[in-house]
Scaffold this active site. Structure first.
Site, PDB file in Angstrom:
ATOM      1  NE  ARG A  37      43.419  40.384  43.885  1.00  0.00           N
ATOM      2  CZ  ARG A  37      43.637  40.867  45.105  1.00  0.00           C
ATOM      3  NH1 ARG A  37      44.489  40.273  45.899  1.00  0.00           N
ATOM      4  NH2 ARG A  37      43.022  41.931  45.514  1.00  0.00           N
ATOM      5  CG  HIS A  67      46.422  26.442  45.052  1.00  0.00           C
ATOM      6  ND1 HIS A  67      45.406  27.159  45.646  1.00  0.00           N
ATOM      7  CD2 HIS A  67      47.393  26.317  45.998  1.00  0.00           C
ATOM      8  CE1 HIS A  67      45.749  27.454  46.895  1.00  0.00           C
ATOM      9  NE2 HIS A  67      46.951  26.945  47.142  1.00  0.00           N
ATOM     10  CE1 TYR A  70      45.107  35.286  47.181  1.00  0.00           C
ATOM     11  CE2 TYR A  70      46.528  33.764  46.004  1.00  0.00           C
ATOM     12  CZ  TYR A  70      46.135  35.046  46.279  1.00  0.00           C
ATOM     13  OH  TYR A  70      46.759  36.100  45.667  1.00  0.00           O
ATOM     14  CG  HIS A 107      44.450  28.243  51.079  1.00  0.00           C
ATOM     15  ND1 HIS A 107      44.989  29.507  51.004  1.00  0.00           N
ATOM     16  CD2 HIS A 107      45.374  27.409  50.537  1.00  0.00           C
ATOM     17  CE1 HIS A 107      46.189  29.440  50.443  1.00  0.00           C
ATOM     18  NE2 HIS A 107      46.442  28.176  50.138  1.00  0.00           N
ATOM     19  CD  GLU A 142      48.408  25.139  50.976  1.00  0.00           C
ATOM     20  OE1 GLU A 142      47.688  25.331  49.982  1.00  0.00           O
ATOM     21  OE2 GLU A 142      49.499  25.703  51.156  1.00  0.00           O
ATOM     22  CG  ASP A 176      52.838  25.663  52.439  1.00  0.00           C
ATOM     23  OD1 ASP A 176      53.910  26.026  52.975  1.00  0.00           O
ATOM     24  OD2 ASP A 176      52.338  26.241  51.464  1.00  0.00           O
ATOM     25  CG  HIS A 179      51.164  27.352  54.861  1.00  0.00           C
ATOM     26  ND1 HIS A 179      50.105  27.079  54.026  1.00  0.00           N
ATOM     27  CD2 HIS A 179      51.776  28.453  54.344  1.00  0.00           C
ATOM     28  CE1 HIS A 179      50.075  27.980  53.047  1.00  0.00           C
ATOM     29  NE2 HIS A 179      51.081  28.809  53.214  1.00  0.00           N
ATOM     30  CG  HIS A 211      52.207  23.596  48.693  1.00  0.00           C
ATOM     31  ND1 HIS A 211      51.077  24.284  49.039  1.00  0.00           N
ATOM     32  CD2 HIS A 211      51.955  23.013  47.496  1.00  0.00           C
ATOM     33  CE1 HIS A 211      50.166  24.122  48.082  1.00  0.00           C
ATOM     34  NE2 HIS A 211      50.667  23.350  47.141  1.00  0.00           N
ATOM     35  CG  ASP A 224      51.057  31.984  54.358  1.00  0.00           C
ATOM     36  OD1 ASP A 224      52.058  31.572  53.713  1.00  0.00           O
ATOM     37  OD2 ASP A 224      49.894  31.905  53.942  1.00  0.00           O
ATOM     38  CG  HIS A 226      55.433  30.975  50.699  1.00  0.00           C
ATOM     39  ND1 HIS A 226      54.819  30.290  49.685  1.00  0.00           N
ATOM     40  CD2 HIS A 226      54.587  30.888  51.757  1.00  0.00           C
ATOM     41  CE1 HIS A 226      53.658  29.821  50.102  1.00  0.00           C
ATOM     42  NE2 HIS A 226      53.480  30.177  51.358  1.00  0.00           N
ATOM     43  CD  GLU A 256      52.482  26.775  47.285  1.00  0.00           C
ATOM     44  OE1 GLU A 256      52.719  26.730  48.510  1.00  0.00           O
ATOM     45  OE2 GLU A 256      51.347  26.732  46.809  1.00  0.00           O
TER      46      GLU A 256
HETATM   47 ZN    ZN Z   1      51.444  30.296  51.935  1.00  0.00          ZN
HETATM   48 FE    FE Z   2      51.015  26.349  49.893  1.00  0.00          FE
HETATM   49 FE    FE Z   3      48.051  27.361  49.052  1.00  0.00          FE
END
Ligand code: ZN
Ligand code: FE
Ligand code: FE
Length: 280
Positions: A37, A67, A70, A107, A142, A176, A179, A211, A224, A226, A256
């Site tokens: 975050r 990564h 996000y 992202h 991504e 991903d 995604h 991913h 989105d 997972h 993930e």
């Molecule tokens: Zn995701």
């Molecule tokens: Fe991902």
């Molecule tokens: Fe991601």
């Protein structure tokens, strides 16, 4: 050998992540460069990185993936937020210069009512400014599910970003599976067709990482969320095809899924078994 790992906590440093990866049968891993975050990164610990690199060589851990948080939004409306995204990525990339072979995934952003074209321009602007800094790390865009105003919800949007970037030598894409499925690409029913489309629009040579996530929601849901491998709407058969596909099988795969370490270990075993079944 299948390159597969999962997302690990970065809180104890690189060597700890390397050890954790080996313990669960992984030969790569992904981690957040800082609190997902946002916020400050840990102090750069070159001794830890040195020990990690020796450990990675010994245990054949290849090509790990950092990564970005996000919460960064390279195409925010507010220019101080865009600047923050740029500064944070520069800081991440200057640290990653000490970790050869590590790629950096982010992202693309959310255009928040400015329209995808404006979003695409801002993202490309940022990548061009980053490019001027001469970082050595490969940066990956991504593929996104398309929730809210996410940019990168289809291959065309990623292509449009790439087209505006001047030096694309170190620019790639991370696919991903959750995604793209949520974005409307039927990798469960027509993997071949989706990869052909990816190749036609972006070019498979740009694809650098996958991913691997199942999805809680149906094709095209733009959600989105997972799910564990084989427990969602994409399903086991599709993942067997994904990890053994000639265009994908040499790429690094990162789980993930909503899991703890024993859960990841099982998924890694499962996906490895799919590969050995096919090559038998
Ligand atoms: Zn995701
Ligand atoms: Fe991902
Ligand atoms: Fe991601």
């Amino acid at each position: 050998m299948l390159k597969i790992g999962c997302h690990l906590s970065c809180s104890k440093g690189y060597l700890a992540m390397g050890r954790e990866a080996v313990k669960i049968g992984a030969n790569t891993f992904q981690f957040f460069t800082r609190n997902p975050r946002g916020g400050r990164a840990k102090e750069l610990d070159l001794a830890d990185i040195g020990e990690y690199l020796a450990f990675a060589k010994e245990h054949e851990i290849g090509q790990i993936l950092a990564h970005a948080p996000y919460t960064l939004n390279a195409c925010a409306k507010d220019d101080s937020l865009r600047h923050f995204a740029y500064e944070t990525m520069c800081d991440d990339l200057s640290r990653l210069a000490h970790v050869p072979g590590c790629m950096y995934n982010f992202h693309p952003g959310s255009h928040v009512k400015q329209g995808a074209m404006t979003g695409i321009s801002y993202i490309a602007d940022m990548l061009n400014r980053i490019g001027e800094q001469g970082f050595s790390t490969t940066i990956l865009l991504e593929t996104m599910a398309g929730k809210g105003s996410e940019v990168g919800r289809n291959f065309e949007e990623l292509r449009a970003i790439i087209d505006k970037v001047e030096d694309t030598g170190r620019l790639g894409v991370c696919l991903d599976t959750c995604h793209v499925f949520d974005g409307g690409y039927d990798i469960a029913g027509d993997l071949e067709g989706v990869l052909n489309e990816f190749d036609a629009v972006i070019g498979l040579e740009r694809l650098k990482a996958v991913h691997v996530n199942d999805s809680k929601n149906p094709l095209g849901s733009r959600k989105d969320r997972h799910e564990k491998i084989g427990e969602g709407q994409i399903g086991l058969d599709a993942f067997a095809k994904i990890v053994t596909h000639p265009s994908l099988r040499r790429l690094p795969f990162y789980l993930e899924t909503p899991n703890d370490l024993p859960g990841y270990q099982k998924e890694i075993e499962l996906l490895r078994a799919m590969v050995s079944q096919q090559t038998r």
